[in-house]
Structure formats: C-alpha cells, structure tokens
Design a protein around this motif. Structure first.
Motif, mmCIF file in Angstrom:
data_model
loop_
_atom_site.group_PDB
_atom_site.id
_atom_site.type_symbol
_atom_site.label_atom_id
_atom_site.label_comp_id
_atom_site.label_asym_id
_atom_site.label_seq_id
_atom_site.Cartn_x
_atom_site.Cartn_y
_atom_site.Cartn_z
ATOM 1 N N GLY A 47 0.780 -1.232 0.000
ATOM 2 C CA GLY A 47 0.000 0.000 0.000
ATOM 3 C C GLY A 47 0.808 1.275 0.000
ATOM 4 N N ALA A 48 1.964 1.248 -0.653
ATOM 5 C CA ALA A 48 2.786 2.455 -0.714
ATOM 6 C C ALA A 48 2.065 3.584 -1.428
ATOM 7 C CB ALA A 48 4.103 2.152 -1.422
ATOM 8 N N LEU A 49 1.180 3.219 -2.368
ATOM 9 C CA LEU A 49 0.454 4.218 -3.143
ATOM 10 C C LEU A 49 -0.995 4.348 -2.675
ATOM 11 C CD1 LEU A 49 1.752 3.291 -6.735
ATOM 12 C CD2 LEU A 49 2.770 4.830 -5.032
ATOM 13 N N SER A 50 -1.220 4.095 -1.407
ATOM 14 C CA SER A 50 -2.591 4.125 -0.890
ATOM 15 C C SER A 50 -3.231 5.503 -0.986
ATOM 16 C CB SER A 50 -2.612 3.649 0.568
ATOM 17 O OG SER A 50 -1.776 4.473 1.376
ATOM 18 N N THR A 51 -2.424 6.545 -1.002
ATOM 19 C CA THR A 51 -2.986 7.905 -1.120
ATOM 20 C C THR A 51 -3.391 8.225 -2.551
ATOM 21 O OG1 THR A 51 -0.774 8.868 -1.432
ATOM 22 C CG2 THR A 51 -1.628 8.743 0.822
ATOM 23 N N TRP A 52 -2.959 7.408 -3.486
ATOM 24 C CA TRP A 52 -3.317 7.624 -4.884
ATOM 25 C C TRP A 52 -4.712 7.036 -5.122
ATOM 26 C CZ3 TRP A 52 1.165 7.043 -8.907
ATOM 27 C CH2 TRP A 52 2.310 7.663 -8.408
ATOM 28 N N ALA A 53 -5.733 7.828 -4.954
ATOM 29 C CA ALA A 53 -7.108 7.331 -5.065
ATOM 30 C C ALA A 53 -7.974 8.334 -5.804
ATOM 31 C CB ALA A 53 -7.685 7.060 -3.672
ATOM 32 N N ASP A 54 -8.797 7.833 -6.707
ATOM 33 C CA ASP A 54 -9.679 8.695 -7.497
ATOM 34 C C ASP A 54 -10.721 9.357 -6.622
ATOM 35 O OD1 ASP A 54 -10.680 9.932 -9.710
ATOM 36 O OD2 ASP A 54 -11.859 8.219 -10.401
ATOM 37 N N SER A 55 -11.117 8.649 -5.574
ATOM 38 C CA SER A 55 -12.154 9.183 -4.686
ATOM 39 C C SER A 55 -11.586 10.131 -3.638
ATOM 40 C CB SER A 55 -12.874 8.030 -3.979
ATOM 41 O OG SER A 55 -11.956 7.252 -3.235
ATOM 42 N N SER A 56 -10.261 10.226 -3.595
ATOM 43 C CA SER A 56 -9.642 11.059 -2.572
ATOM 44 C C SER A 56 -9.920 12.529 -2.806
ATOM 45 C CB SER A 56 -8.123 10.817 -2.567
ATOM 46 O OG SER A 56 -7.482 11.723 -1.700
ATOM 47 N N SER A 57 -10.160 13.226 -1.729
ATOM 48 C CA SER A 57 -10.379 14.672 -1.826
ATOM 49 C C SER A 57 -9.057 15.419 -1.956
ATOM 50 C CB SER A 57 -11.146 15.175 -0.587
ATOM 51 O OG SER A 57 -10.421 14.878 0.594
ATOM 52 N N ASP A 58 -7.948 14.724 -1.699
ATOM 53 C CA ASP A 58 -6.635 15.343 -1.808
ATOM 54 C C ASP A 58 -6.272 15.566 -3.269
ATOM 55 O OD1 ASP A 58 -6.365 15.292 0.928
ATOM 56 O OD2 ASP A 58 -5.381 13.331 0.932
ATOM 57 N N HIS A 59 -5.607 16.660 -3.525
ATOM 58 C CA HIS A 59 -5.110 16.943 -4.859
ATOM 59 C C HIS A 59 -4.012 15.943 -5.197
ATOM 60 C CE1 HIS A 59 -3.392 19.202 -8.230
ATOM 61 N NE2 HIS A 59 -4.525 19.882 -8.254
#
Length: 382
Positions: A47-59
């Motif tokens: 899960g190194a790329l767990s922040t890479w998500a289409d649903s994420s509100s993060d830019h």
C-alpha cells in the motif's frame, strides 16, 4: 429556412459544448488519470500508493512521492522501495519546480534522499510515464520493477534525473534515443540491463552522474564520457565491458570526481590522460586485464583519495609521483582476495564465469613502494 433566435441560441450552445468536449477529448489523460493508471499497472502489496485514489479529496500533487509545479503538472515521482533508506550510488536530490542535488563521497559514490515507502513496487514500468511531459525527476530505486525501460521514458524532453537503481529491469539500453537532452543524472545501476552505453548520451551535455554499474553492459568505455565538462561521477563497474580505455579519455574532465570501471574485462594500458582529471577523488580499476605501468601522470591529481589498480597485469615501478597526492588514504596495488561478489549476476545464466578467470592478482611490480608514498599523512591502506 429561417431560424428563430432561441433556435440559433440553442444551436450555438450545442456547438460550444461540442468544441469543449473535443478539446477535453484531446487531453484524455490528465495528470491525475495518468497517475491512477500507473498505480493500476504495478503491484503494491504494502500500500505504498494508498494515497493515490480517485475518490480522494486530496489533490494529486499531495499524493505520496508526487511533486508538481505551479500549474499542477507533475514534475517529480520519487519513491524509494524497501522500507528503509538504502545507500546506493547516488544521493541527495530534492524536487520542486527545479531539481537540486549534490554529490557526497562516501567511499563508493553517493547516497540518495527521497520519499521512502514501507514496501516495494512490482510489475512493469508503464509507457504511460511518457504522458507526464513536464517530468523532471523519475526516481524509483530499490523496488522490484521488471521488464524493459519503456521507450517513452527515453523520449521525455525535460527529464533531468532518471534513477531506477536496484530493480529487476532487463533488456538492452537503446543505442539511440530522442529525448533526455536535459539529463543530469542517469542511474540504472544494479539491474539486469545489457547492451552498450548509448551513443545518444554524448548529446546530454549537462550530465553530472552516470551509473550503469552491476549490469550486463558490454562494449567499450566511450571516449565521450571523458569529455563532459560537468560530469562528476562515472560508475561502470561489474559489467562486461571490454577493449581498452582510449588514450584520449579525459580530454575535458575538469569536474570528474569518481571513476569506476572495476570488475570488467578491460585490456591495454591505464591512459595517461586520466592525469588531466585534476578533481578526481577515487579511481577504481581493479579486476580487469590492464597491463603496462601505473602512469606517473596520476600524481598530478593532488586531491586523489582512493586508487585501486589491483588484480590486473601491471608491471614496472610504482611511480614516485604519487607522493604528490597528499590526500591519498587508500592505495591498493595488489589484492589476493577477489572483491567481486560471487552472486553478482542474478539472471540465471553462466556469465558469472567471466570472473572466474580473474581470481589471482597478476600485477608484478619492480622494486618496492617509494618511501615518500608510505609517508603520506592520510594513507591508511596500502
């Protein structure tokens, strides 16, 4: 047929909507979508790329390992695998809109500092990398990426740092490539890459660091590597290089600090022109088949710290000129122990046999080490 005003207005709106759709359609791979496709193309068990998500509100510019410019264009992908900061050939680049890095001598090369993941990325490096047209830094060392480096990577026009050290990449280096004219760092060391040093590298005038070490690279040491005014480090050790180091190597090497061609099958003499590289700090020539004498011109390199010429077929006297190298701390003239790792080649073929013929040190010098050299204040290993 006459159209009413509302009809005309509706028609114009449709035209505008069509044009907008067409424009957006030409850009079917916005940066965020490209990153998500890249994520889907690799394995990420930890899960190194767990922040890479289409649903994420993060830019997407805030995602792990991603840096962008002021226009939200991705300029850097830096993810070091392995869960701990590993030491390799290259160190110290941080990324924003511009790339900054430095070289620090640690006895082998330099170390890197980038975002370190808790695991390793696997799979193949996707050609979609080529869609990130503003990319300056691609740094994915110590992961488990396989397959060949995509052609699209070699076409990136703005890339300055390509660091894929310590993966499982294979295939051959391209003889020629179209992009990378701004390249400053090429580090694909310790993979399974073959082929020859690309001729197109000669057009990368801003090169500061080249590492192809620990691969299966063949052919000769290109003369042009000794002609880059900005080049600081050349690491070609533990490959299948052959032929001689040309006599005019080092014609414009005023900034070269580290030169490593150890563990190959190089023949011929040590070029006297190496003495022109006055900023050299380490010269590693061990475990080749070099003959002739150690050139006295090396004594002109006052800042030389490490010189290893062991396990060759050198002869003649040890040049007294080396006493001028006041910073010399390691001088290895002979070595009965093979410094090359037996399991260096992990490709499963018999190429490791290449080194079994170089198990002895055939250097045979005349006389003893000049006393002036033994008195050098920093000398610790002889």
């Amino acid at each position: 047929m006459k159209w009413s005003v509302p009809t005309k207005t509706l028609f114009l709106l449709k035209v505008v909507c069509f044009l907008c759709f067409s424009v957006s359609g030409d850009n079917r791979w916005p940066e965020k979508s490209v990153l998500l496709e890249l994520k889907a193309s690799v394995s990420d068990p930890d899960g190194a790329l767990s922040t890479w998500a289409d649903s994420s509100s993060d830019h997407h510019c805030s995602w792990f390992g991603v840096s962008c410019d002021s226009k939200s264009k991705v300029v850097s992908l830096t993810i070091t695998g392995g869960g701990e900061n590993k030491r390799g050939n290259f160190e110290g680049f941080t990324c924003s809109e511009t790339v900054k890095f430095q070289f620090q001598f640690d006895g082998f090369g330099a170390w890197r500092s980038s975002e370190v993941s808790d695991g390793r990325l696997g799979g193949k490096l996707s050609p979609l990398i080529g869609k990130l047209t503003e990319l300056r830094v691609l740094s994915l060392p110590f992961n488990e990426l396989r397959g060949e480096i995509p052609e699209e990577v070699w076409r990136l026009e703005k890339l300055e740092v390509l660091d894929l050290e310590g993966n499982l990449l294979e295939g051959e280096l391209p003889k020629r490539f179209e992009g990378l004219r701004k390249l400053r760092v090429l580090n694909v060391g310790f993979n399974r890459i073959g082929g020859e040093v690309p001729v197109s590298l000669s057009k990368c005038k801003d090169l500061e660091f080249v590492s192809l070490a620990g691969n299966e690279v063949s052919g000769a040491v290109p003369v042009f590597l000794g002609g880059f005014a900005k080049l600081k480090g050349v690491y070609l050790g533990e490959n299948r290089l052959n032929g001689s180091i040309r006599g005019n190597f080092g014609r414009s090497c005023r900034n070269l600090e580290h030169f490593d061609v150890s563990g190959n099958s190089l023949v011929g003499k040590i070029p006297r022109s190496l003495g022109n590289c006055l900023r050299l700090r380490s010269v590693l020539l061990f475990s080749n088949m070099l003959d002739g004498v150690i050139p006295g011109e090396l004594g002109k390199i006052r800042g030389l710290e490490v010189l290893d010429v062991s396990r060759n077929s050198l002869s003649g006297p040890i040049p007294a000129e080396l006493e001028q190298c006041a910073n010399l701390s390691v001088l290895v003239l002979s070595n009965l122990f093979n410094p090359l790792p037996i399991d260096q080649n992990t490709s499963g073929d018999s190429s490791v046999e290449l080194y079994k013929g170089v198990v002895d040190d055939y250097n045979f010098y005349e006389g003893s080490i000049p006393e002036e050299i033994t008195r050098l204040p920093n000398l610790r290993i002889v």
